[in-house]
Motif scaffolding. Structure first.
Motif, PDB file in Angstrom:
ATOM      1  N   PRO A 141      50.065  -0.259  49.417  1.00  0.00           N
ATOM      2  CA  PRO A 141      48.643   0.468  49.270  1.00  0.00           C
ATOM      3  C   PRO A 141      49.019   1.222  48.861  1.00  0.00           C
ATOM      4  CG  PRO A 141      48.479  -1.204  50.364  1.00  0.00           C
ATOM      5  CD  PRO A 141      50.016  -0.873  49.865  1.00  0.00           C
ATOM      6  N   LYS A 174      46.341   2.985  41.810  1.00  0.00           N
ATOM      7  CA  LYS A 174      45.558   3.795  42.318  1.00  0.00           C
ATOM      8  C   LYS A 174      44.047   4.653  42.813  1.00  0.00           C
ATOM      9  CE  LYS A 174      47.836   4.175  46.158  1.00  0.00           C
ATOM     10  NZ  LYS A 174      49.038   3.902  45.714  1.00  0.00           N
ATOM     11  N   GLU A 175      43.624   4.582  42.181  1.00  0.00           N
ATOM     12  CA  GLU A 175      42.591   6.400  41.964  1.00  0.00           C
ATOM     13  C   GLU A 175      43.927   7.205  42.388  1.00  0.00           C
ATOM     14  OE1 GLU A 175      39.160   6.745  40.469  1.00  0.00           O
ATOM     15  OE2 GLU A 175      39.656   4.755  40.389  1.00  0.00           O
TER      16      GLU A 175
END
Ligand code: AVI
Length: 311
Positions: A141, A174-175
């Motif tokens: 992540p 993800k952003e």
């Protein structure tokens, strides 16, 4: 895979009109035939995208705006020739990235790894064999990702499927992650037709391999000499559609399904869609799936675009 393949073949050959999905083209033999397609002079897509990677690679890197080390994840990597061109441009500027090619064919990954070793020794590579999304779900992540979906692979999906695939991809990203996605653009229809209705018969072999694969994996008795290949480009909607044509009225038995399928004389099996886009359609697809379009990179003939999308 075999269970899904079995179900899809059963559904496709029971439907009217009959169809089989081009996603099943890519066993080891099919991936090898596709490499030959990419080398044909008529298949302009490869050269156009190679040019984009060569001439705009450094600009693409700048547009990513990644401040820390990152992963370059390629969906459906194939032999990676174009990607290595991009990565060599990256490597000339910075070295803090890992290449993660994902492909369904282990043989394609083996060829790719050999090419990396030859062309970009020292590049960190973590290949993954399997389905894109299964692999993507397992990503760490914290590292920013550049996802590559090159070669106009998106054009092989019907619009609704393309949208759901991109929406799913968006949800997994993800952003700050970026997607570099290739689209073959609409152009002189004669140029498009020649890329698919090729004079060497390689695209025909690519389609025929699907029947060969059903024979081998599902214990079927397709006679390849009783089928031919036909394809058609409609410049009004940008769709190349490919078909297999039954040359006679015939029955084909598929042992794994314990079923016999009847084919009429000249009956078609639709095998593939290869959609050609307008720049406006690219923009619409981007916006409708949640992304922001950051930049478009085109070859000098404007045959192809690699579009950089952000989450
Ligand atoms: C992989 N895909 C983008 C190719 C295309 O152009 O649609 C597959 C292909 N089919 C026939 N020739 C190449």
């Amino acid at each position: 895979m075999t269970e899904q393949f079995k179900t899809d073949v059963d559904l496709g050959l029971s439907a009217f009109p009959k169809h089989l999905s081009s996603k099943y083209f890519y066993d080891d033999i099919g991936s090898e035939i596709f490499r030959k397609i990419m080398e044909m002079p008529e298949y302009y897509l490869t050269d156009a995208e190679f040019e984009i990677m060569s001439l705009h690679g450094k600009q693409i890197l700048r547009s990513l705006d990644f401040k820390s080390e990152f992963d370059v994840i390629e969906l459906g990597a194939g032999d990676g020739v174009k990607t290595l061109q991009l990565l060599s441009n990256f490597k000339a500027v910075r070295e803090d990235f890992t290449f993660v090619p994902i492909d369904i064919s282990q043989k394609a990954i083996d060829v790719l790894e050999e090419n990396v070793l030859k062309e970009l020794p020292g590049l960190e590579v973590k290949s993954q064999q399997g389905d894109y999304f299964d692999v993507l779900e397992q990503f760490p992540p914290d590292t920013p990702n550049l996802i590559l979906f090159l070669g106009s692979n998106i054009g092989n999906y019907q619009l609704e499927k393309a949208k759901s695939l991109l929406t799913h991809l968006y949800a997994l990203m993800k952003e700050g992650d970026k997607l570099l996605i290739g689209f073959d653009l609409q152009k002189n229809p004669i140029t498009v037709r020649q890329a698919y209705d090729d004079p060497h018969g390689i695209t025909k072999a690519f389609n025929m391999n699907l029947l060969h694969r059903i024979n081998k994996e599902l214990d079927a008795d397709f006679r390849l000499d009783k089928f031919d290949f036909y394809c058609h480009y409609n410049p009004l909607n940008g769709e190349v559609k490919s078909y297999l044509v039954s040359l006679t009225k015939q029955d084909v038995h598929i042992g794994a399904l314990k079923k016999t399928f009847r084919f009429n004389h000249n009956e078609l099996i639709w095998t593939e869609l290869s959609k050609k886009f307008t720049i406006r359609e690219v923009q619409e697809l981007c916006e409708s799936t949640g992304f922001d379009l950051k930049a478009n990179f085109l070859d000098c003939k404007h045959y192809f675009v690699d579009s950089l999308w952000c989450k």
